[in-house]
Write a protein that holds these residues in place. Structure first.
Motif, PDB file in Angstrom:
ATOM      1  N   ASN A 829      65.731  65.660  32.462  1.00 13.10           N
ATOM      2  CA  ASN A 829      67.133  65.957  32.128  1.00 13.10           C
ATOM      3  C   ASN A 829      67.964  64.680  32.128  1.00 13.10           C
ATOM      4  OD1 ASN A 829      66.859  68.655  31.736  1.00 13.10           O
ATOM      5  ND2 ASN A 829      67.533  69.267  33.797  1.00 13.10           N
ATOM      6  N   ALA A 833      70.133  63.047  29.163  1.00 11.99           N
ATOM      7  CA  ALA A 833      71.579  62.807  29.270  1.00 11.99           C
ATOM      8  C   ALA A 833      71.953  61.379  28.867  1.00 11.99           C
ATOM      9  CB  ALA A 833      72.051  63.097  30.707  1.00 11.99           C
ATOM     10  N   ASP A 860      71.887  59.458  37.116  1.00 13.00           N
ATOM     11  CA  ASP A 860      71.898  58.796  35.801  1.00 13.00           C
ATOM     12  C   ASP A 860      73.323  58.393  35.458  1.00 13.00           C
ATOM     13  OD1 ASP A 860      73.313  60.826  33.996  1.00 13.00           O
ATOM     14  OD2 ASP A 860      71.698  62.093  34.881  1.00 13.00           O
ATOM     15  N   PHE A 878      70.100  78.865  30.453  1.00 11.54           N
ATOM     16  CA  PHE A 878      71.329  78.160  30.124  1.00 11.54           C
ATOM     17  C   PHE A 878      70.974  76.747  29.692  1.00 11.54           C
ATOM     18  CE2 PHE A 878      74.701  75.188  31.058  1.00 11.54           C
ATOM     19  CZ  PHE A 878      75.755  75.754  30.359  1.00 11.54           C
ATOM     20  N   THR A 879      71.428  76.456  28.476  1.00  2.97           N
ATOM     21  CA  THR A 879      71.169  75.113  27.960  1.00  2.97           C
ATOM     22  C   THR A 879      72.292  74.692  27.057  1.00  2.97           C
ATOM     23  OG1 THR A 879      69.689  73.726  26.660  1.00  2.97           O
ATOM     24  CG2 THR A 879      69.754  76.055  26.072  1.00  2.97           C
ATOM     25  N   THR A 880      72.507  73.371  27.021  1.00  2.00           N
ATOM     26  CA  THR A 880      73.512  72.866  26.081  1.00  2.00           C
ATOM     27  C   THR A 880      72.812  72.086  24.970  1.00  2.00           C
ATOM     28  OG1 THR A 880      73.750  70.898  27.452  1.00  2.00           O
ATOM     29  CG2 THR A 880      75.331  72.673  27.815  1.00  2.00           C
ATOM     30  N   LYS A 881      71.495  72.219  24.942  1.00  2.00           N
ATOM     31  CA  LYS A 881      70.737  71.364  24.002  1.00  2.00           C
ATOM     32  C   LYS A 881      70.234  72.152  22.808  1.00  2.00           C
ATOM     33  CE  LYS A 881      69.391  68.763  28.042  1.00  2.00           C
ATOM     34  NZ  LYS A 881      68.338  68.660  29.055  1.00  2.00           N
ATOM     35  N   GLY A 885      66.384  72.552  23.892  1.00  2.47           N
ATOM     36  CA  GLY A 885      66.274  72.918  25.302  1.00  2.47           C
ATOM     37  C   GLY A 885      65.756  74.337  25.478  1.00  2.47           C
ATOM     38  N   THR A 886      65.266  74.615  26.692  1.00  3.02           N
ATOM     39  CA  THR A 886      64.799  75.966  26.999  1.00  3.02           C
ATOM     40  C   THR A 886      65.731  76.636  28.003  1.00  3.02           C
ATOM     41  OG1 THR A 886      63.509  75.181  28.872  1.00  3.02           O
ATOM     42  CG2 THR A 886      62.390  75.284  26.742  1.00  3.02           C
ATOM     43  N   GLY A 887      66.431  75.804  28.759  1.00  3.05           N
ATOM     44  CA  GLY A 887      67.313  76.376  29.784  1.00  3.05           C
ATOM     45  C   GLY A 887      66.530  76.876  30.980  1.00  3.05           C
ATOM     46  N   GLY A 889      64.369  74.650  32.871  1.00  2.00           N
ATOM     47  CA  GLY A 889      64.034  73.542  33.749  1.00  2.00           C
ATOM     48  C   GLY A 889      64.661  73.658  35.132  1.00  2.00           C
ATOM     49  N   LEU A 890      65.962  73.715  35.210  1.00  2.62           N
ATOM     50  CA  LEU A 890      66.634  73.738  36.518  1.00  2.62           C
ATOM     51  C   LEU A 890      66.404  75.066  37.228  1.00  2.62           C
ATOM     52  CD1 LEU A 890      69.980  71.829  35.885  1.00  2.62           C
ATOM     53  CD2 LEU A 890      67.962  71.073  37.135  1.00  2.62           C
TER      54      LEU A 890
HETATM   55  P1  ADP Z   1      67.145  72.246  29.379  1.00  2.00           P
HETATM   56  O1  ADP Z   1      66.817  70.924  29.836  1.00  2.00           O
HETATM   57  O2  ADP Z   1      66.012  72.878  28.673  1.00  2.00           O
HETATM   58  O3  ADP Z   1      68.401  72.322  28.643  1.00  2.00           O
HETATM   59  P2  ADP Z   1      67.574  72.676  32.144  1.00  2.00           P
HETATM   60  O4  ADP Z   1      67.506  73.888  33.025  1.00  2.00           O
HETATM   61  O5  ADP Z   1      66.639  71.617  32.509  1.00  2.00           O
HETATM   62  O6  ADP Z   1      67.383  73.164  30.680  1.00  2.00           O
HETATM   63  O7  ADP Z   1      69.002  72.106  32.157  1.00  2.00           O
HETATM   64  C1  ADP Z   1      70.018  72.904  31.929  1.00  2.00           C
HETATM   65  C2  ADP Z   1      71.222  72.168  31.461  1.00  2.00           C
HETATM   66  O8  ADP Z   1      71.727  71.414  32.492  1.00  2.00           O
HETATM   67  C3  ADP Z   1      71.033  71.235  30.377  1.00  2.00           C
HETATM   68  O9  ADP Z   1      71.046  71.858  29.102  1.00  2.00           O
HETATM   69  C4  ADP Z   1      72.137  70.271  30.530  1.00  2.00           C
HETATM   70  O10 ADP Z   1      73.260  70.720  29.875  1.00  2.00           O
HETATM   71  C5  ADP Z   1      72.376  70.288  31.982  1.00  2.00           C
HETATM   72  N1  ADP Z   1      71.864  69.120  32.645  1.00  2.00           N
HETATM   73  C6  ADP Z   1      70.819  69.104  33.492  1.00  2.00           C
HETATM   74  N2  ADP Z   1      70.663  67.900  33.991  1.00  2.00           N
HETATM   75  C7  ADP Z   1      71.632  67.122  33.453  1.00  2.00           C
HETATM   76  C8  ADP Z   1      71.984  65.749  33.553  1.00  2.00           C
HETATM   77  N3  ADP Z   1      71.294  64.900  34.354  1.00  2.00           N
HETATM   78  N4  ADP Z   1      73.027  65.261  32.836  1.00  2.00           N
HETATM   79  C9  ADP Z   1      73.754  66.111  32.052  1.00  2.00           C
HETATM   80  N5  ADP Z   1      73.461  67.414  31.903  1.00  2.00           N
HETATM   81  C10 ADP Z   1      72.401  67.925  32.591  1.00  2.00           C
END
Ligand code: ADP
Ligand code: MG
Length: 946
Positions: A829, A833, A860, A878-881, A885-887, A889-890
């Protein structure tokens, strides 16, 4: 005016008084003179017998003296009207005796005889008699005078007033002439051809007595004129005085002057005439003036009289009109002859024409048979001479045309000599009054019934707090029961009444209206809650006639109200604390109830929502359908139902956001008006959760598949290991055979090498499986290094610098594969970013030396996270990508850490960068209760923020 009217009366009274004094004085004078003369005879005092010692003068005879005493006594007694019989006889007897003596003496003279009466008294003294015989007899003229006076006194108070006035006047004239004779020395006048003439004092007493007699009855005749205060009296007194005193006086003066030669006769006569003329002219002028003023007075009086007569006539006319107006009609009745005279008004009451001739029978016939006896009894009582003659009756009259009337009659009988002579009265038609009275009586009865049987405690009291009326309920409630309280004082019934009630009564009596509610212990000893009211009554306006007390037992009502209130409070509590929005609308779809949950869901305070149409909270495109739905539901008669299929209904928040809802509706009908209540729930969260659950389930299925494959691979690897060992052993044994050709040996070596590779692969497979499932001592710096190595090509590509700070060795007991994935996710992530380069900071250190936990900080200098999104980044999907993205990861990261009793926190600033801090606890056995840590860290994680 008043004094002027009283003045004459007063002076007339004074005149009358002086007349009375005159009468008394003259009678006394006569008595005393008589007594004096008798004394003179008795004691031979010639002065008393004859006071004038001149020639031709005479004695007063004893008989004359006696007669004077008798006349004096008679007049003295009769100077007032005689009361006693004895006195009457005495006075009249005296007069009769004198009359008798006088008459007899006259007869003696007339017939020249001597009957001896002249010498009855003082016979022995009559020897002194010096005059010509007959001895002791008084003069003829004296006898006549005595006869006349005796007659006059005898006749006094008889109807023949003229006669009794004529006698004394005659005597007075005789006496006057005699006295003048003596005064002027004219013998002829006092001794008219006779030898025994009237003595001077005899003449004086005659004059006095006759004047006394004349004045003794001032109500009539000359005396009434003399005492009168009117002009006639005044004139009479003046002229009499002038004539009787001045003229003789002047004459005497003239005579004296001549006799003594003071003035010569011609001058004397001229002077006499002159003075007389002056006197009479003065008198005449005075009288004329008096008459004129009297005349004027009379004219004014006449005018006044005419005026008052006119006024009287007008008054009479007005009175007649007034009596006509009030319907008073007079009548007269002669009880003796039976003659009856009715005013036309009375006749009309009997239904008779105005010219009808009426009689007593017709009167009685008109009276209602039921009242006839009563009226007759009243009339009889009025005619009874013993009574006062008053008559009053109210009765019914049946008119000839059959109409019944009520009349009120009132009259009076006049009596004469104990007999009823006339009966006068008036009749009034009181039909209307009677009708009104009847009406009033009925109303009163009705009111009485109304009060008595009113289903409430009611009491009417007068100003003295005495009962005028009260309802049966009052008697029951106050414990008075069957007692008769009317007319009795309330305070006597309840001596222990609280002071504030008495005060309230007092204020009620002063005109105030009061009401209150209070607790009250009734006669039965029970505690009651009562409502009471006090009203003043009466129509006098100024003061009330009393008060009306109203009491109502509201114990039950109060209880019910309290219950209702509690019920309402409970309901209000439920509604306000409900998790679901509760909205009620009236028939016009206007909001009437909007609870707290509704306020939150629609983001609108109840104060703004109430009264607004429900449409305001429904997206515009659904409004028509929704309204139709509600009206359809209203017509079904069903009380509750769920609205639409779930998931098809949307609400509109005050800020314009639409959101899915689930709702049910209920209806009640109150007063023919339908009220709808909608209970709804915001299902945004639930929908999202459902979505997440579905994806999580899919992810789980995937990971389960992976796990199963992992287990299969491990099993296969394990199973392969045994035959592989056998083959290795077999190959080793073959290698120890020296007889093997070089070529064969070369192939054997190659087989051994490939077998070693297979053994290595199985071992790796087994190791990887163990690493992802089994906890073990893991060196965190090594794990971080491994991940960096994997991403090294991307660092180069995106120009990302690395900043590490890690100890050489820092271990923690955990599942190595999972932690690797955690670090890998966060690092990935961070790289995402920083698409245009930046620095990646990596720190590893121990959190706390005691429990052996370790933290990993990964920061970062990338785009950062919007504050509004910060709480969402750990949500699954939830993803902003976008597509990249898959949403997950976290989300997976947090799941893993939760399982491993670790935490993750994030701090971020937009366009500055983001820092994730991971904390790993040591899960070596006996260290911690992972479950509780789990919970703790879970909470810490969700609340973490930038
Ligand atoms: P994905 O990576 O597939 O989008 P994640 O669960 O890994 O899903 O992350 C969710 C969202 O959290 C990301 O889409 C992003 O918007 C935000 N995010 C996570 N880590 C960071 C980061 N280091 N800097 C900015 N945004 C982040
Ligand atoms: Mg990611």
């Amino acid at each position: 005016m008043a004094s002027a009217a009283q003045q004459p009366e007063l002076s007339e009274r004074a005149h009358r008084y002086s007349a009375a004094v005159w009468v008394s004085a003259t009678s006394l004078f006569a008595i005393l003179m008589g007594l004096a003369v008798l004394v003179g005879w008795q004691f031979r005092i010639s002065f008393l017998k004859n006071p004038l010692p001149m020639a031709h003068s005479s004695f007063m005879t004893p008989n004359a003296a006696l007669c004077f005493i008798l006349l004096g006594l008679s007049l003295w007694v009769q100077r007032k009207r005689i009361r006693g019989r004895l006195l009457w006889w005495f006075s009249k007897g005296c007069a009769a005796f004198v009359l008798l003596f006088g008459t007899l003496t006259v007869l003696e003279y007339a017939f020249g005889i001597d009957i001896g009466i002249d010498r009855i008294f003082f016979r022995h003294r009559l020897s002194d008699w010096t005059l010509a015989p007959p001895v002791g007899r008084y003069a003829l003229i004296t006898a006549v005078a005595f006869t006349l006076l005796g007659m006059a006194l005898l006749l006094l108070d008889r109807p023949k007033q003229r006669l009794s006035e004529f006698f004394p006047l005659t005597v007075a004239f005789i006496a006057f002439v005699n006295i003048l004779g003596y005064l002027y020395g004219a013998r002829f006048l006092y001794a008219i051809g006779s030898t025994n003439n009237i003595a001077i004092h005899t003449a004086s007493v005659f004059l006095a007595l006759s004047i006394g007699l004349l004045l003794s009855r001032p109500d009539a005749g000359i005396a009434s004129i003399l005492v009168s205060d009117d002009v006639d009296g005044t004139l009479a007194r003046r002229f009499l005085a002038a004539i009787l005193i001045l003229l003789p006086g002047l004459g005497w003066l003239r005579l004296q002057s001549e006799r003594h030669s003071i003035i010569e006769p011609a001058l004397g006569t001229a002077l006499l005439v002159c003075i007389s003329v002056v006197i009479f002219v003065t008198l005449t002028a005075n009288s004329a003036r008096l008459l004129r003023s009297e005349n004027q007075r009379r004219q004014t009086a006449e005018q006044e009289l005419r005026k008052s007569e006119r006024q009287f006539r007008e008054l009479a006319e007005r009175l007649r009109q007034a009596t006509d107006l009030v319907g008073l009609s007079p009548y007269t009745w002669d009880p003796q002859s039976g003659a009856l005279q009715w005013d036309p008004g009375v006749k009309a009451m009997w239904g008779l024409p105005p010219d009808a001739v009426v009689n007593h029978e017709m009167f009685l016939a008109g009276i209602h048979p039921g009242d006839r006896a009563y009226v007759e009894e009243r009339i009889a009582r009025s005619l009874a001479p013993a009574g006062d003659g008053a008559y009053e009756a109210e009765y019914r009259v049946n008119r000839a045309d059959g109409v019944q009337h009520w009349v009120s009659a009132c009259g009076r009988t006049t009596f004469a000599d104990g007999k009823p002579v006339i009966h006068l009265g008036v009749v009034l038609d009181i039909t209307d009054r009677k009708r009104i009275e009847e009406e009033v009586r009925k109303n009163r009865d009705r009111l009485e019934m109304f009060i008595r049987y009113a289903p409430a405690s009611l009491a009417m009291l007068d100003r003295e707090m005495r009962y005028v009326r009260c309802s049966t309920r009052w008697l029951q409630d106050t414990g008075l029961g069957e007692r008769d309280v009317l007319g009795k004082c309330h305070y006597d019934m309840f001596p222990l009444l609280p002071a504030h009630w008495k005060e309230a009564h007092r204020r009620g009596l002063a005109g105030e209206t009061l009401r209150d509610e209070e607790e009250w212990v009734a006669a039965d000893g029970k505690q009651h809650m009562i409502r009471w009211e006090i009203h003043p009554w009466g129509d006098s306006g100024v003061e009330s006639g009393g008060i009306i007390i109203f009491m109502e037992d509201i114990t039950e009502r109060k209880r019910a109200e309290a219950k209702l209130k509690a019920e309402q409070d409970r309901l209000a509590g439920i509604i306000s604390s409900a998790m679901d929005a509760i909205i009620s609308v009236d028939e016009n779809q206007r909001i009437t109830v909007f609870n707290r949950a509704a306020e939150e869901i629609f983001r609108c305070p109840a104060s703004r929502a109430i009264g607004r149409p429900l449409d305001d909270f429904i997206p515009a495109r659904f409004r028509g359908a929704h309204r139709e739905h509600i009206s359809r539901f209203g017509n079904t008669g069903v009380t509750t139902r769920t609205m639409y299929r779930p998931g098809t209904l949307y609400g509109l928040r005050a800020d314009g956001e639409e959101f899915p809802i689930e709702a049910s509706i209920s209806q009640v009908e109150i007063d023919e008006k339908k009220l709808f209540t909608v209970i709804l729930r915001d299902i945004t969260e639930r929908k999202r959760a459902e979505e997440q659950r579905k994806q999580a389930e899919a992810a789980l299925v995937n990971s389960e598949k992976l796990a199963a494959m992992g287990r299969l691979a491990a099993t296969i690897a394990h199973e392969i290991n045994n035959p592989l060992e056998a083959v290795t052993n077999a190959l080793y044994l073959m290698g120890s055979d020296l007889a093997l050709s070089t070529h064969s040996r070369h192939h054997l070596t190659m087989a051994e090498r490939e077998l070693m590779r297979v053994a290595h692969l199985t071992k790796k497979t087994l190791g990887f499986y163990r690493e992802t499932t089994t906890p073990g001592k893991v060196s965190i710096p090594s794990l971080v290094e491994e991940v960096i190595e994997v991403y090294a090509p991307r660092f180069l590509r995106q120009g990302i610098k690395l900043n590490k700070c890690m100890p050489k060795q820092l271990s923690v007991t955990t599942v190595a594969g999972e932690i690797r994935q955690v670090i890998s996710n966060v690092v990935a992530n961070a790289i995402d970013a920083m698409p245009n380069g930046g620095t990646l900071h990596l720190r590893v250190g121990s959190c706390s030396a005691r429990d052996g936990s370790v933290h990993i900080v990964i920061g970062d200098t990338g785009v950062g996270i919007e504050p509004a999104l910060r709480h969402k980044i750990f949500d699954p999907l939830f993803t902003t990508k976008g597509k990249l993205g898959t949403g997950l990861g976290l989300w997976v990261t947090r799941e893993i850490l939760t399982r491993q009793a670790g935490t993750i926190r994030v701090r971020s600033r937009v366009k500055k960068g983001t820092v994730f801090t991971i904390c790993l606890s040591d899960s070596a056995p006996g260290k911690k209760d992972p479950a509780s840590l789990d919970r703790l860290h879970g909470i810490a994680t969700s609340s973490s923020g930038g």
